[in-house]
Design an enzyme around this catalytic site. Structure first.
Site, PDB file in Angstrom:
ATOM      1  CG  ASP A 124      40.184 -22.350  19.411  1.00  0.00           C
ATOM      2  OD1 ASP A 124      39.303 -23.228  19.377  1.00  0.00           O
ATOM      3  OD2 ASP A 124      40.017 -21.240  19.938  1.00  0.00           O
ATOM      4  NE  ARG A 140      36.050  -6.014  13.270  1.00  0.00           N
ATOM      5  CZ  ARG A 140      36.266  -7.171  13.916  1.00  0.00           C
ATOM      6  NH1 ARG A 140      37.228  -7.256  14.814  1.00  0.00           N
ATOM      7  NH2 ARG A 140      35.521  -8.227  13.670  1.00  0.00           N
ATOM      8  CG  ASP A 229      39.976 -21.545  23.622  1.00  0.00           C
ATOM      9  OD1 ASP A 229      41.039 -21.826  24.176  1.00  0.00           O
ATOM     10  OD2 ASP A 229      39.874 -20.683  22.730  1.00  0.00           O
ATOM     11  CD  GLN A 236      41.368 -12.944  22.651  1.00  0.00           C
ATOM     12  OE1 GLN A 236      40.769 -13.436  23.603  1.00  0.00           O
ATOM     13  NE2 GLN A 236      41.035 -13.186  21.403  1.00  0.00           N
ATOM     14  CE1 TYR A 240      42.525  -8.287  17.584  1.00  0.00           C
ATOM     15  CE2 TYR A 240      42.776  -7.122  19.667  1.00  0.00           C
ATOM     16  CZ  TYR A 240      42.233  -7.206  18.399  1.00  0.00           C
ATOM     17  OH  TYR A 240      41.409  -6.213  17.938  1.00  0.00           O
ATOM     18  CB  THR A 345      32.693 -19.042  21.028  1.00  0.00           C
ATOM     19  OG1 THR A 345      33.939 -18.855  21.699  1.00  0.00           O
ATOM     20  CG2 THR A 345      31.564 -18.920  22.036  1.00  0.00           C
TER      21      THR A 345
END
Length: 426
Positions: A124, A140, A229, A236, A240, A345
């Protein structure tokens, strides 16, 4: 102008499956075994039966006698072209072979569709710039939205081929470790921030053993599917760092049931967006290698009506599937027949073109209205997600079939995994 078929429902521009498309799938009927088929109008053509009857022959050996398209995919572009040409001739208006073909048409309404190929491995990517900017801004800030490497490299991760399912398969809400900002330690709970991702999937046909160019990578691609997905955002967030997604993305990846061939999409080639930074030579495209394919996402609550919550386009991808594949091989990584590459995406520049609820609700702060009276920040049990896509030509359209799944409640935990089990053994 649109070509015509003797299958009347394939004509007129209203179907996803005109003679210009001829996508490949696997189907079964009541009491029958799964077999290879080709969609045409309101029917699926049993090409396995045609091959067995000698109406179809591919290089003199059977390639359609098992319920997956991998043998054809691995045979290479010459066989792909010959099969498409033969199918077009068999189904074209005025075909002398109509009498031999017509008995092998099955109404789509009577067909159960299966995974159309054996997925060798699944990767992915993160190739949609608007999505990357939106997510980066949330976590961020806008000044650090894109990672420093994003404009130079197609970022990706290796996912789970075993989790790829065909459209229509229910998806069970996953359990996982989650930790809210105010919590000192994680807990094990069903994901509350379960999400979709609007993606485009490329399927590798011919394998590779070494680094390939972008042009060679494009020639390796057999066809494309729509892809969802499914993503557990709260799982996550905790897991992650530092290695990226893992269990948050392993629950399921849903693909549309029909492989639309690269040949069918040739008229709809489009350029990738302008580069903000020169790409290294191995990633430069020899020409337009993306596609103008309109996409939409519908959300239907349990016992409710569908609301289209997003509209986007494949041409928004910053890196084409061929660039993603070329980069995948750049370290010498072998690619196999049946490898599946998710695009990442596909969001557009406007709010209504965002390809995930994470973006549409802006991390849960701006609920999305559905069915006129309900709102969603993330998916609820009973929600049905449907991704659709098509390219539009002169008097016809090339569609993929729906990519759909319903979210089911999380399964009960076994006793040994329940929180009280820890206190009982402490």
């Amino acid at each position: 102008m649109a070509a015509r078929s003797w299958v009347e429902s394939a004509n007129g521009g209203a179907t996803d499956f005109p003679i210009e498309n001829l996508p490949y799938g696997v189907f079964s009927t009541a009491g029958g075994a799964p077999r290879c088929g080709v969609a045409i109008g309101d029917f699926v053509l049993d090409v396995a039966a045609l091959e067995a009857a000698g109406v179809l022959a591919l290089e003199g050996e059977p390639r359609l006698n098992e319920p997956r398209w991998n043998p054809v995919m691995g045979a290479g572009p010459a066989v792909w072209a010959a099969l498409r040409a033969r199918l077009t001739a068999l189904l074209a208006e005025g075909s002398a072979d109509r009498a031999a073909v017509e008995p092998h048409l099955v109404p789509l309404a009577l067909a159960t569709l299966h995974l159309p190929f054996r997925v060798a491995e699944y990767t992915d990517f993160y190739a949609g710039k608007h999505h990357a900017v939106n997510v980066g801004t949330m976590y961020r800030g806008p000044e650090n939205a894109l990672p420093p490497n994003w404009l130079s490299i197609p970022i990706g991760y290796n996912g789970r081929a075993s989790s790829v399912v065909v459209s229509g398969t229910d998806v069970v809400r996953p359990w996982g470790q989650v930790k809210a900002p105010e919590e000192a330690l994680p807990r094990f709970a069903p994901a509350k921030r379960f999400d979709l991702e609007l993606e485009f999937g490329a399927i590798v046909g011919t394998p590779s053993k070494s680094m390939v160019s972008v042009a060679e990578a494009d020639a390796m691609i057999f066809g494309y599917v729509l892809l969802n997905d499914w993503s557990a955002r709260d799982i996550q967030t905790w897991e992650y760092q530092p290695l990226g997604p893992f269990q948050a993305k392993a629950t399921a990846t849903t693909i549309s049931p029909w492989i639309v061939t690269k040949a069918a999409l040739e008229p709809f080639r489009a350029a990738t967006p302008p580069r903000e930074r020169p790409l290294l030579p191995y990633l430069r495209e020899p020409g337009p290698l993306s596609y103008d394919i309109a996409l939409e996402v519908g959300l239907t609550p349990a016992a409710g009506k569908e609301t289209v919550i997003s509209r986007s386009n494949v041409r928004e991808l910053y890196y084409s599937s061929a660039q993603q594949l070329a980069h995948h091989t750049s370290c010498g990584c072998p690619m196999s027949t049946g490898d599946l590459l998710g695009s990442g995406t596909i969001s557009g520049p406007e709010k209504e073109s965002r390809g995930s609820l994470l973006e549409l609700s802006w991390n849960g702060k701006e609920p999305v209205e559905v069915d006129g009276a309900q709102t969603r920040t993330f998916l609820e049990d009973g929600d049905r997600l449907t991704i659709r896509g098509h390219a539009r030509g002169d008097g016809y359209r090339i569609g993929f079939g729906d990519c759909t799944g319903v979210v089911l409640p999380a399964s009960p935990l076994p006793e040994w995994a329940r929180p009280e089990a820890a206190s009982a053994t402490a």
